[in-house]
Design a protein around this motif. Sequence first.
Motif, PDB file in Angstrom:
ATOM      1  N   ARG A  84      54.312  76.441  24.997  1.00  0.00           N
ATOM      2  CA  ARG A  84      55.071  75.188  25.074  1.00  0.00           C
ATOM      3  C   ARG A  84      55.242  74.694  26.518  1.00  0.00           C
ATOM      4  O   ARG A  84      55.861  73.673  26.749  1.00  0.00           O
ATOM      5  CB  ARG A  84      56.430  75.377  24.429  1.00  0.00           C
ATOM      6  N   PHE A  85      54.685  75.415  27.484  1.00  0.00           N
ATOM      7  CA  PHE A  85      54.817  75.036  28.889  1.00  0.00           C
ATOM      8  C   PHE A  85      53.603  74.253  29.409  1.00  0.00           C
ATOM      9  O   PHE A  85      53.365  74.199  30.593  1.00  0.00           O
ATOM     10  CB  PHE A  85      55.021  76.277  29.770  1.00  0.00           C
ATOM     11  N   GLY A  86      52.839  73.621  28.548  1.00  0.00           N
ATOM     12  CA  GLY A  86      51.636  72.905  28.965  1.00  0.00           C
ATOM     13  C   GLY A  86      51.914  71.544  29.580  1.00  0.00           C
ATOM     14  O   GLY A  86      51.164  71.079  30.435  1.00  0.00           O
ATOM     15  N   ASN A  87      52.974  70.891  29.190  1.00  0.00           N
ATOM     16  CA  ASN A  87      53.275  69.534  29.639  1.00  0.00           C
ATOM     17  C   ASN A  87      54.276  69.583  30.791  1.00  0.00           C
ATOM     18  O   ASN A  87      55.334  70.186  30.680  1.00  0.00           O
ATOM     19  CB  ASN A  87      53.855  68.750  28.452  1.00  0.00           C
ATOM     20  N   GLN A  88      53.959  68.916  31.894  1.00  0.00           N
ATOM     21  CA  GLN A  88      54.826  68.951  33.078  1.00  0.00           C
ATOM     22  C   GLN A  88      56.182  68.304  32.799  1.00  0.00           C
ATOM     23  O   GLN A  88      57.221  68.789  33.258  1.00  0.00           O
ATOM     24  CB  GLN A  88      54.142  68.262  34.246  1.00  0.00           C
ATOM     25  N   MET A  89      56.194  67.203  32.048  1.00  0.00           N
ATOM     26  CA  MET A  89      57.456  66.536  31.734  1.00  0.00           C
ATOM     27  C   MET A  89      58.341  67.442  30.867  1.00  0.00           C
ATOM     28  O   MET A  89      59.545  67.538  31.078  1.00  0.00           O
ATOM     29  CB  MET A  89      57.190  65.217  31.012  1.00  0.00           C
ATOM     30  N   ARG A  90      57.729  68.116  29.911  1.00  0.00           N
ATOM     31  CA  ARG A  90      58.479  69.042  29.055  1.00  0.00           C
ATOM     32  C   ARG A  90      59.035  70.204  29.883  1.00  0.00           C
ATOM     33  O   ARG A  90      60.158  70.642  29.655  1.00  0.00           O
ATOM     34  CB  ARG A  90      57.599  69.568  27.933  1.00  0.00           C
ATOM     35  N   ASN A  91      58.264  70.680  30.853  1.00  0.00           N
ATOM     36  CA  ASN A  91      58.739  71.765  31.720  1.00  0.00           C
ATOM     37  C   ASN A  91      59.990  71.339  32.478  1.00  0.00           C
ATOM     38  O   ASN A  91      60.937  72.118  32.617  1.00  0.00           O
ATOM     39  CB  ASN A  91      57.659  72.178  32.712  1.00  0.00           C
ATOM     40  N   ARG A  92      60.001  70.115  32.962  1.00  0.00           N
ATOM     41  CA  ARG A  92      61.182  69.606  33.664  1.00  0.00           C
ATOM     42  C   ARG A  92      62.383  69.518  32.736  1.00  0.00           C
ATOM     43  O   ARG A  92      63.514  69.838  33.120  1.00  0.00           O
ATOM     44  CB  ARG A  92      60.889  68.237  34.271  1.00  0.00           C
ATOM     45  N   LEU A  93      62.136  69.069  31.505  1.00  0.00           N
ATOM     46  CA  LEU A  93      63.228  68.985  30.533  1.00  0.00           C
ATOM     47  C   LEU A  93      63.781  70.369  30.197  1.00  0.00           C
ATOM     48  O   LEU A  93      64.988  70.548  30.064  1.00  0.00           O
ATOM     49  CB  LEU A  93      62.767  68.268  29.265  1.00  0.00           C
ATOM     50  N   TYR A  94      62.885  71.345  30.061  1.00  0.00           N
ATOM     51  CA  TYR A  94      63.340  72.717  29.827  1.00  0.00           C
ATOM     52  C   TYR A  94      64.198  73.207  30.987  1.00  0.00           C
ATOM     53  O   TYR A  94      65.223  73.858  30.783  1.00  0.00           O
ATOM     54  CB  TYR A  94      62.161  73.672  29.639  1.00  0.00           C
ATOM     55  N   LEU A  95      63.766  72.890  32.207  1.00  0.00           N
ATOM     56  CA  LEU A  95      64.526  73.325  33.373  1.00  0.00           C
ATOM     57  C   LEU A  95      65.919  72.693  33.389  1.00  0.00           C
ATOM     58  O   LEU A  95      66.919  73.377  33.595  1.00  0.00           O
ATOM     59  CB  LEU A  95      63.784  72.986  34.659  1.00  0.00           C
ATOM     60  N   VAL A  96      65.992  71.390  33.120  1.00  0.00           N
ATOM     61  CA  VAL A  96      67.288  70.708  33.108  1.00  0.00           C
ATOM     62  C   VAL A  96      68.163  71.249  31.979  1.00  0.00           C
ATOM     63  O   VAL A  96      69.350  71.538  32.172  1.00  0.00           O
ATOM     64  CB  VAL A  96      67.097  69.181  32.986  1.00  0.00           C
ATOM     65  N   LEU A  97      67.588  71.398  30.789  1.00  0.00           N
ATOM     66  CA  LEU A  97      68.342  71.911  29.654  1.00  0.00           C
ATOM     67  C   LEU A  97      68.830  73.335  29.912  1.00  0.00           C
ATOM     68  O   LEU A  97      69.991  73.673  29.652  1.00  0.00           O
ATOM     69  CB  LEU A  97      67.481  71.881  28.383  1.00  0.00           C
ATOM     70  N   GLY A  98      67.961  74.174  30.471  1.00  0.00           N
ATOM     71  CA  GLY A  98      68.342  75.546  30.791  1.00  0.00           C
ATOM     72  C   GLY A  98      69.417  75.608  31.863  1.00  0.00           C
ATOM     73  O   GLY A  98      70.341  76.423  31.790  1.00  0.00           O
TER      74      GLY A  98
END
Length: 128
Positions: A84-98
């Motif tokens: 699930r870490f393939g998309n850069q935008m999703r990675n940023r969202l995971y970081l903010v959510l985490g």
Amino acid sequence: ASKRGTWVMLKNCHLCTEWLQDTFMKRLQGLGSSHPNFRLFITSEISPKLPTSLLRLSDVVIAEAPSGIKASLHRFVSNIPKDRFGNQMRNRLYLVLGWVHAVVQERLRYVPTGWSQGYEFTEADAIH
């Protein structure tokens, strides 16, 4: 329950330490013989007000996740599947959510002086 051999769980006993000391310990000592399958589980936060006589009679198990924002963020990210870490935008969202999750979890330590409502969010919410 002590005569039938069933299990009993008393939760959040750190909230009633006077009752534990006065009433509960007297009843516990007055049980006499009990069924061999009888089990009594008591959950509590670590508190200096817990009766030492109760702790001496008990098998104490401490289960606590490492505290701190770094440990919480690590647990959060490690529960997300690697694919699930393939998309850069999703990675940023995971970081903010985490990060928000870690800060809120750390803040929960100060509930009596800070927030007064529970926060129902866990690392499992990131998997959905």
